[in-house]
Design an enzyme around this catalytic site. Structure first.
Site, PDB file in Angstrom:
ATOM      1  CD  GLU A  68       8.193  -5.488  -5.006  1.00 27.95           C
ATOM      2  OE1 GLU A  68       7.828  -6.581  -5.499  1.00 27.95           O
ATOM      3  OE2 GLU A  68       8.930  -4.689  -5.619  1.00 27.95           O
ATOM      4  CE  LYS A 102       9.095  -6.276 -10.851  1.00 23.08           C
ATOM      5  NZ  LYS A 102       8.400  -7.066  -9.810  1.00 23.08           N
TER       6      LYS A 102
END
Length: 215
Positions: A44, A134
């Protein structure tokens, strides 16, 4: 295989997403390359990095065909989501529930990792169509909080982001998480002496710990 499923399979098989959040694009790209050399297959690149979209574009073009999923992090709106998808991002990550980002990603069949903390936020994110939830921020509640949340919500693919190390990754998986997000333990390993080989070694060490924890 459908592209979205292939990306989710890459993340699932890896068991970990590397969160690259650093001070400039040059260092971020060097760290990403070193981590890929160490075995990471899901990375990411956060939009807090100046020039992050171009880093995503270059890394995706170079490594996408080799089964490496380059994603964009800190995606806060649908404009950023579309820009990152056009640059080649294969998944999008937000720190909070962002329905516009999720809608845009789903329109183009790109997986989303949606930030949430409370049970209400986690369930709302799942209902909004997020693929992975998340757990963020994690430092406050840590592993005990994850266990508490996962007791009634074990069916949700929850991934903590922050505070995950080689020493405690086994405890995270024992708590029931689907995968983990890791940052500083790997991305800042080079800062001791500027040697990016330290990032590669830290990546290998961390991924070995993940594999051991998932046995």
């Amino acid at each position: 295989m459908y592209k979205k499923l292939r990306t989710l399979q890459t993340i699932d098989e890896s068991g970990a997403i590397l969160i690259v959040r650093l001070e400039n694009s040059q260092v971020a790209e060097q760290v990403a390359e070193a981590a890929i050399a160490g075995g990471f297959r899901a990375l990411e690149i956060t939009l807090s990095i100046p020039g992050a979209v171009e880093v995503i574009r270059r890394l995706s073009a170079k490594h996408g065909a080799n089964g490496v999923a380059i994603g964009a992090g800190t995606v806060l709106d649908e404009h950023s989501a579309y820009e990152c998808i056009r640059a080649g991002a294969e998944f999008l990550v937000s720190p909070q529930l962002n329905p516009a980002m999720i809608r845009t990603a789903n329109r183009y069949q790109v997986p989303t990792v949606s930030g949430a903390y409370t049970p209400t936020e986690l369930v709302n994110s799942a209902e909004a169509g997020a693929d992975i939830l998340k757990l963020f921020p994690t430092e406050a509640g840590g592993i005990p909080y994850a266990k508490s949340v996962l007791a009634p919500l074990a069916h949700l693919p929850i991934m903590p982001a922050g505070g995950v190390t080689v020493q405690n990754v086994g405890e995270w998986f024992a708590a029931g998480v689907a995968g983990v997000g890791v940052g500083s333990y790997v991305t800042k390993a080079w800062q001791q002496d500027g040697d990016f080989n330290r990032v590669t070694n830290a990546a290998k060490e961390f991924l070995a710990a993940v594999a051991e924890a998932r046995r």
